[in-house]
Design an enzyme around this catalytic site. Structure first.
Site: not given
Ligand code: NAD
Length: 403
Positions: A147, A285, A314, A333
């Protein structure tokens, strides 16, 4: 044979749908980086159906029960008297969605003596105490990429909604008004603004690509710097700290997982470093932001707007400050659980289960924890530790709702 406990959100208040507004959803071949789509041996649902609510059962019942497994589905997830906590005791596998998270705290993990696999039907496994999972040898897997694009679309929508003052303008129409000055006294063009993302993984990068079309100046900060080619192609400015990016940006979007490094990253002091009149969009989050600091910054006018769909815990209390703060664009959400996304993560969960029961490896991009360590995407995007503390407060919502 295994026992699988699956926690899903409730069906619509008017009952499980018997028809849908569209007849089909587009069929995608691959994700943008070439990763293949979820590829289970078969699926027992029609893409486009509501799968994430209790009656949808992620389309898994026929498959699991057909193999002789016990499959329990419930939305009753909070508090010691919940069905989830009761059924967890002898569960081998737990499936939960971030939208309606079944918090797997250290205490719950200690009670779940048979638990070997926790699957996130979506992305973001922070509702599991990952440290406890590592200590107990539990595998944690999620459906990476399922997603990410859904959320990136939502981010663009929320940025435009805030900057152009869409929501109050819509409300004037509903109220029977034609108050143009009231609508536009807070309305700007996005064009030319400085827009930055904290985290440029799958969602952050997809958001940057989509935002490029608005002729904005793009910024990012990341643990893993993107390639110079991508930076050049999108005209990105890289920042080696969040603070350096915040000083410049008119719009900031948060796209990292919640883990010990990012928990309460946007506290009072960090928000104070943002420009007056900046907009903050958080679909990552809720706990990455300090809820009271956000509400205060909107009341003082330091932030012009805050939008997102993620809260902590949540569901949030009826009196959570984000429900009543000014100039917000909050929703429950939902960004990652469109019907389109559900089809992908339901298929992804089935793929993970098929691998698990056949004792075949789960693809590394789906892994968060394996063999006592962060693994796959977990090793790339998370840091070790636990961020579930405070999740027990969620039982207050259930009590207030009289459930
Ligand atoms: P991803 O793993 O592809 O990307 C996350 C990125 O964050 C990585 O590139 C990582 O290096 C970076 N990162 C981690 N810690 C960091 C920090 N301290 N400083 C800078 N960069 C940092 O994941 P994604 O698919 O992009 O998803 C990211 C997050 O979004 C998920 O973990 C989830 O919490 C959230 N999400 C929310 C929904 C929603 O419905 N609202 C849906 C999917 C994901």
């Amino acid at each position: 044979m295994s026992k699988i406990v699956c926690v899903l959100y409730d069906d619509p208040v008017d009952g499980y749908p018997t028809s849908y507004i569209r007849d089909s959803i587009p069929r995608l071949e691959r994700y943008p980086d070439g990763q293949t789509m979820p590829s289970p041996g078969a699926i027992d649902f029609k893409p486009g159906q509501l799968l994430g609510s209790v009656s949808g059962e992620l389309g898994l019942r026929k498959f699991l029960v057909g193999q002789g497994h016990k499959f329990v589905v419930t939305s009753d997830k909070d508090g010691p008297a919940s069905i989830f906590e009761r059924e967890l005791i002898d569960a081998d596998v737990v499936i939960s969605q971030p939208f309606w998270p079944a918090y797997l705290t250290k205490e719950r993990i200690a009670k779940a003596k048979n638990l070997k696999l926790a699957i996130t039907a979506g992305i973001g496994s922070d509702h599991v105490d990952l440290q406890a999972a590592m200590d107990k040898g539990i595998t944690v897997a999620e459906v990476t990429y399922c997603n990410s694009i859904s959320v990136s679309e939502h981010i663009v929508m929320m940025i435009l909604a805030l900057v152009r003052n869409y929501i109050p303008s819509y409300q004037w129409v509903v109220k029977g008004g034609w108050n143009i000055a009231d609508c536009v006294a807070r309305s700007y063009d996005l064009e030319g603004m400085q827009v930055g993302t904290v985290g440029a993984g799958r969602i952050g990068l997809a958001a940057l690509k989509r935002l490029k079309a608005f002729d904005v100046k793009l910024h990012y900060t990341e643990r893993h710097r993107l390639s110079r080619e991508i930076e050049k192609d999108l005209g990105l400015t890289y920042h080696d700290s969040v603070e350096s990016m915040l000083r410049i940006c008119d719009v900031v979007t948060i796209n990292t997982p919640l883990h010990p490094e990012t928990e309460h990253l946007f506290n009072e002091a960090m928000i104070a470093k943002m420009k007056r009149g900046a907009y903050l969009i958080n679909t990552a989050r809720g706990k990455i932001c300090d809820e009271n600091a956000v509400a205060r910054s909107l009341r003082s006018g330091h932030l012009a707007g805050y939008a997102g769909d993620v809260w902590f815990p949540q569901p949030p209390d009826k009196d959570h400050p984000w429900r009543s703060m000014p100039n917000h664009g909050m929703t429950p959400h939902i960004s990652g659980t469109s019907l389109s996304a559900q089809a992908r993560y339901a298929a992804g969960v089935r793929e993970i289960l098929e691998c698990w029961f056949a004792k075949k490896p789960i693809r590394s991009e789906y892994l968060i924890v394996e063999n006592g360590n962060l693994a796959g995407t977990g090793a790339h995007s998370y840091s070790a530790g636990n961020v579930t503390s405070g999740s027990e407060k969620v039982a207050r919502y259930k009590k207030a709702a009289g459930a």
